[in-house]
Design a protein around this motif. Sequence first.
Motif, PDB file in Angstrom:
ATOM      1  N   VAL A 120       0.856  -1.193   0.000  1.00 57.96           N
ATOM      2  CA  VAL A 120       0.000   0.000   0.000  1.00 57.96           C
ATOM      3  C   VAL A 120       0.892   1.244   0.000  1.00 57.96           C
ATOM      4  CG1 VAL A 120      -1.951  -1.093   1.173  1.00 57.96           C
ATOM      5  CG2 VAL A 120      -0.131  -0.033   2.535  1.00 57.96           C
ATOM      6  N   PRO A 121       0.386   2.378  -0.499  1.00 58.62           N
ATOM      7  CA  PRO A 121       1.172   3.613  -0.420  1.00 58.62           C
ATOM      8  C   PRO A 121       1.352   4.047   1.038  1.00 58.62           C
ATOM      9  CG  PRO A 121      -0.647   3.835  -1.992  1.00 58.62           C
ATOM     10  CD  PRO A 121      -0.888   2.577  -1.224  1.00 58.62           C
ATOM     11  N   VAL A 122       2.506   4.595   1.338  1.00 58.03           N
ATOM     12  CA  VAL A 122       2.794   5.152   2.663  1.00 58.03           C
ATOM     13  C   VAL A 122       2.957   6.655   2.486  1.00 58.03           C
ATOM     14  CG1 VAL A 122       4.511   5.269   4.509  1.00 58.03           C
ATOM     15  CG2 VAL A 122       3.798   3.052   3.600  1.00 58.03           C
ATOM     16  N   VAL A 123       2.024   7.428   3.035  1.00 52.52           N
ATOM     17  CA  VAL A 123       2.011   8.872   2.798  1.00 52.52           C
ATOM     18  C   VAL A 123       2.221   9.682   4.069  1.00 52.52           C
ATOM     19  CG1 VAL A 123       0.538   8.618   0.766  1.00 52.52           C
ATOM     20  CG2 VAL A 123      -0.512   9.030   3.009  1.00 52.52           C
ATOM     21  N   GLY A 124       2.204   9.025   5.239  1.00 54.80           N
ATOM     22  CA  GLY A 124       2.334   9.734   6.502  1.00 54.80           C
ATOM     23  C   GLY A 124       3.626   9.408   7.223  1.00 54.80           C
ATOM     24  N   TYR A 125       4.137  10.352   7.986  1.00 56.90           N
ATOM     25  CA  TYR A 125       5.387  10.193   8.739  1.00 56.90           C
ATOM     26  C   TYR A 125       5.255  10.887  10.086  1.00 56.90           C
ATOM     27  CZ  TYR A 125      10.202  11.144  10.250  1.00 56.90           C
ATOM     28  OH  TYR A 125      11.357  11.242  10.983  1.00 56.90           O
ATOM     29  N   ARG A 126       5.802  10.247  11.105  1.00 57.69           N
ATOM     30  CA  ARG A 126       5.942  10.880  12.422  1.00 57.69           C
ATOM     31  C   ARG A 126       7.388  10.747  12.874  1.00 57.69           C
ATOM     32  NH1 ARG A 126       1.624   9.252  16.522  1.00 57.69           N
ATOM     33  NH2 ARG A 126       0.544  11.044  15.584  1.00 57.69           N
ATOM     34  N   ASP A 141      10.887  20.043   3.859  1.00 55.77           N
ATOM     35  CA  ASP A 141      11.219  19.984   2.435  1.00 55.77           C
ATOM     36  C   ASP A 141      11.641  18.574   2.039  1.00 55.77           C
ATOM     37  OD1 ASP A 141      11.028  22.929   1.784  1.00 55.77           O
ATOM     38  OD2 ASP A 141      12.581  23.007   3.330  1.00 55.77           O
ATOM     39  N   VAL A 142      12.416  17.936   2.902  1.00 53.01           N
ATOM     40  CA  VAL A 142      12.886  16.581   2.610  1.00 53.01           C
ATOM     41  C   VAL A 142      11.710  15.605   2.588  1.00 53.01           C
ATOM     42  CG1 VAL A 142      14.427  14.729   3.367  1.00 53.01           C
ATOM     43  CG2 VAL A 142      15.148  17.109   3.606  1.00 53.01           C
ATOM     44  N   LEU A 143      10.800  15.734   3.529  1.00 55.91           N
ATOM     45  CA  LEU A 143       9.621  14.869   3.564  1.00 55.91           C
ATOM     46  C   LEU A 143       8.784  15.018   2.299  1.00 55.91           C
ATOM     47  CD1 LEU A 143       8.538  15.333   7.271  1.00 55.91           C
ATOM     48  CD2 LEU A 143       9.118  13.145   6.215  1.00 55.91           C
ATOM     49  N   ARG A 144       8.552  16.252   1.901  1.00 54.32           N
ATOM     50  CA  ARG A 144       7.775  16.492   0.679  1.00 54.32           C
ATOM     51  C   ARG A 144       8.471  15.887  -0.531  1.00 54.32           C
ATOM     52  NH1 ARG A 144       8.312  22.348  -0.873  1.00 54.32           N
ATOM     53  NH2 ARG A 144      10.382  21.471  -1.300  1.00 54.32           N
ATOM     54  N   ASP A 145       9.772  16.104  -0.632  1.00 52.24           N
ATOM     55  CA  ASP A 145      10.508  15.601  -1.787  1.00 52.24           C
ATOM     56  C   ASP A 145      10.579  14.080  -1.808  1.00 52.24           C
ATOM     57  OD1 ASP A 145      10.880  18.239  -2.440  1.00 52.24           O
ATOM     58  OD2 ASP A 145      12.974  18.323  -1.763  1.00 52.24           O
ATOM     59  N   ALA A 146      10.470  13.437  -0.623  1.00 56.41           N
ATOM     60  CA  ALA A 146      10.496  11.972  -0.547  1.00 56.41           C
ATOM     61  C   ALA A 146       9.132  11.346  -0.847  1.00 56.41           C
ATOM     62  CB  ALA A 146      10.968  11.540   0.839  1.00 56.41           C
ATOM     63  N   GLY A 147       8.104  12.187  -1.049  1.00 58.59           N
ATOM     64  CA  GLY A 147       6.806  11.661  -1.442  1.00 58.59           C
ATOM     65  C   GLY A 147       5.782  11.530  -0.334  1.00 58.59           C
ATOM     66  N   TYR A 148       6.091  12.047   0.839  1.00 57.81           N
ATOM     67  CA  TYR A 148       5.105  12.029   1.921  1.00 57.81           C
ATOM     68  C   TYR A 148       4.091  13.152   1.705  1.00 57.81           C
ATOM     69  CZ  TYR A 148       8.097   8.793   4.505  1.00 57.81           C
ATOM     70  OH  TYR A 148       8.840   7.700   4.898  1.00 57.81           O
ATOM     71  N   GLU A 176       3.960  23.277   0.322  1.00 55.36           N
ATOM     72  CA  GLU A 176       3.017  22.918  -0.731  1.00 55.36           C
ATOM     73  C   GLU A 176       2.996  21.400  -0.885  1.00 55.36           C
ATOM     74  OE1 GLU A 176       2.068  23.797  -5.452  1.00 55.36           O
ATOM     75  OE2 GLU A 176       3.776  24.764  -4.468  1.00 55.36           O
ATOM     76  N   GLY A 177       1.822  20.819  -0.717  1.00 60.36           N
ATOM     77  CA  GLY A 177       1.697  19.372  -0.842  1.00 60.36           C
ATOM     78  C   GLY A 177       2.010  18.603   0.422  1.00 60.36           C
ATOM     79  N   LEU A 178       2.297  19.298   1.527  1.00 61.24           N
ATOM     80  CA  LEU A 178       2.625  18.616   2.783  1.00 61.24           C
ATOM     81  C   LEU A 178       1.863  19.267   3.935  1.00 61.24           C
ATOM     82  CD1 LEU A 178       4.491  16.394   4.092  1.00 61.24           C
ATOM     83  CD2 LEU A 178       6.015  18.278   4.703  1.00 61.24           C
ATOM     84  N   LEU A 179       1.117  18.456   4.670  1.00 61.31           N
ATOM     85  CA  LEU A 179       0.338  18.907   5.819  1.00 61.31           C
ATOM     86  C   LEU A 179       1.051  18.475   7.093  1.00 61.31           C
ATOM     87  CD1 LEU A 179      -2.563  20.216   6.119  1.00 61.31           C
ATOM     88  CD2 LEU A 179      -3.386  17.882   6.522  1.00 61.31           C
ATOM     89  N   ARG A 273      -8.644   6.635  10.896  1.00 64.86           N
ATOM     90  CA  ARG A 273      -7.275   6.754  10.388  1.00 64.86           C
ATOM     91  C   ARG A 273      -6.948   8.223  10.111  1.00 64.86           C
ATOM     92  NH1 ARG A 273      -6.535   2.186   5.840  1.00 64.86           N
ATOM     93  NH2 ARG A 273      -5.601   3.997   4.814  1.00 64.86           N
ATOM     94  N   MET A 274      -5.671   8.571  10.260  1.00 66.55           N
ATOM     95  CA  MET A 274      -5.270   9.951  10.024  1.00 66.55           C
ATOM     96  C   MET A 274      -5.453  10.356   8.575  1.00 66.55           C
ATOM     97  SD  MET A 274      -2.080  10.604  12.630  1.00 66.55           S
ATOM     98  CE  MET A 274      -2.081  12.352  12.268  1.00 66.55           C
ATOM     99  N   ASP A 275      -5.116   9.465   7.642  1.00 69.33           N
ATOM    100  CA  ASP A 275      -5.244   9.847   6.231  1.00 69.33           C
ATOM    101  C   ASP A 275      -6.700  10.114   5.870  1.00 69.33           C
ATOM    102  OD1 ASP A 275      -5.937   7.145   6.470  1.00 69.33           O
ATOM    103  OD2 ASP A 275      -4.936   6.546   4.614  1.00 69.33           O
ATOM    104  N   GLU A 276      -7.619   9.323   6.383  1.00 70.26           N
ATOM    105  CA  GLU A 276      -9.023   9.499   6.048  1.00 70.26           C
ATOM    106  C   GLU A 276      -9.612  10.755   6.688  1.00 70.26           C
ATOM    107  OE1 GLU A 276     -10.929   5.872   7.164  1.00 70.26           O
ATOM    108  OE2 GLU A 276     -10.157   4.776   5.420  1.00 70.26           O
ATOM    109  N   ILE A 277      -9.128  11.125   7.852  1.00 71.76           N
ATOM    110  CA  ILE A 277      -9.681  12.285   8.556  1.00 71.76           C
ATOM    111  C   ILE A 277      -9.118  13.594   8.019  1.00 71.76           C
ATOM    112  CG2 ILE A 277      -9.739  13.455  10.813  1.00 71.76           C
ATOM    113  CD1 ILE A 277      -9.920  10.658  12.079  1.00 71.76           C
ATOM    114  N   PHE A 278      -7.824  13.623   7.689  1.00 71.91           N
ATOM    115  CA  PHE A 278      -7.173  14.895   7.411  1.00 71.91           C
ATOM    116  C   PHE A 278      -6.817  15.152   5.953  1.00 71.91           C
ATOM    117  CE2 PHE A 278      -6.243  14.137  11.917  1.00 71.91           C
ATOM    118  CZ  PHE A 278      -6.677  15.344  12.455  1.00 71.91           C
ATOM    119  N   LEU A 279      -6.508  14.158   5.182  1.00 69.91           N
ATOM    120  CA  LEU A 279      -6.069  14.434   3.817  1.00 69.91           C
ATOM    121  C   LEU A 279      -7.242  14.876   2.958  1.00 69.91           C
ATOM    122  CD1 LEU A 279      -3.376  11.746   2.989  1.00 69.91           C
ATOM    123  CD2 LEU A 279      -3.118  14.041   3.934  1.00 69.91           C
ATOM    124  N   GLY A 280      -7.028  15.910   2.211  1.00 75.55           N
ATOM    125  CA  GLY A 280      -8.082  16.442   1.370  1.00 75.55           C
ATOM    126  C   GLY A 280      -8.928  17.486   2.049  1.00 75.55           C
TER     127      GLY A 280
END
Length: 295
Positions: A120-126, A141-148, A176-179, A273-280
């Motif tokens: 599955v895609p991994v889009v979140g990091y802590r 910046d590093v997180l965004r560039d790594a695809g998170y 931009e593109g990172l929450l 899940r965090m992705d379902e609650i916050f992304l978008g």
Amino acid sequence: MPTPVPPLRNAMSIDVEDYFQVSAFAPYIRREDWHGLECRVERNIAAILALLAEKDVKATFFTLGWIAERYPQVVRAIVAGGHELASHGYGHERASDLSPAAFLEDIASAKKLLEDLGGVPVVGYRAPSFSIGKGNLWAFDVLRDAGYRYSSSVYPIAHDHYGMPDSPRFAYPVREGLLEIPVTTLRMGSKNLPSSGGGYFRLLPYALSRWMIRRVNEVDGQSAVFYFHPWEIDPEQPRVPGIDAKARFRHYVNLARTQGRIARLLGDFRWGRMDEIFLGREASPRAAAPSLSAA
């Protein structure tokens, strides 16, 4: 009569690491000795997954690459349960202790490993120990560039090991593109009080923790972000010898009560899940973050 507004869904998250990997034990346990220690994460994750299934709750698991590599069945069980698989980095190294190049290697290798194992895609990091702060804002910046797509790495409190108390309390776009989605605090007067799990949840009376989360939902109108670790439901874990009194208290206080308290928490609120609650979801206008610009 108007239709009642359903209560907010809060985000339940688990930082998947074992007892000997916590930052407070770093002065007492060498990283190169990890492989020889009793690892209890598999049994603890199984207990957590069973509890979540019983309560019909989906959660986000911020998982160490070190754990995933040795226990791929844990990763697959998380995904099979319908939970979000997210990254805690590879080796539980504080982001603030790494160079940009070493940080990229850590988060990119963990992301690839988790995605390969979980399918599955991994889009979140802590970040371990919430170790993104004013001194290493380049990490975003590093997180965004790594695809998170999101981070949950800033704790807006004053603490002796981490924290950035003047940062926004709720989800906000940090690049931009990172929450950035901070774990939850309660504003009382001029201070942010921790109200989102960890040692505070074990130390404080359960009723107080419940009140704080409810207040964030009802007064702030925001979803809370709660977190805990698998070792926090394991009172039988091996005791680490020679640690100082503060580390001993923080780590071992009320371990025997934690699983029961989490079970109550799962029943007292709605979770997801965090992705379902916050992304978008658009960040609140109040979450502007001039203090987190790349300096």
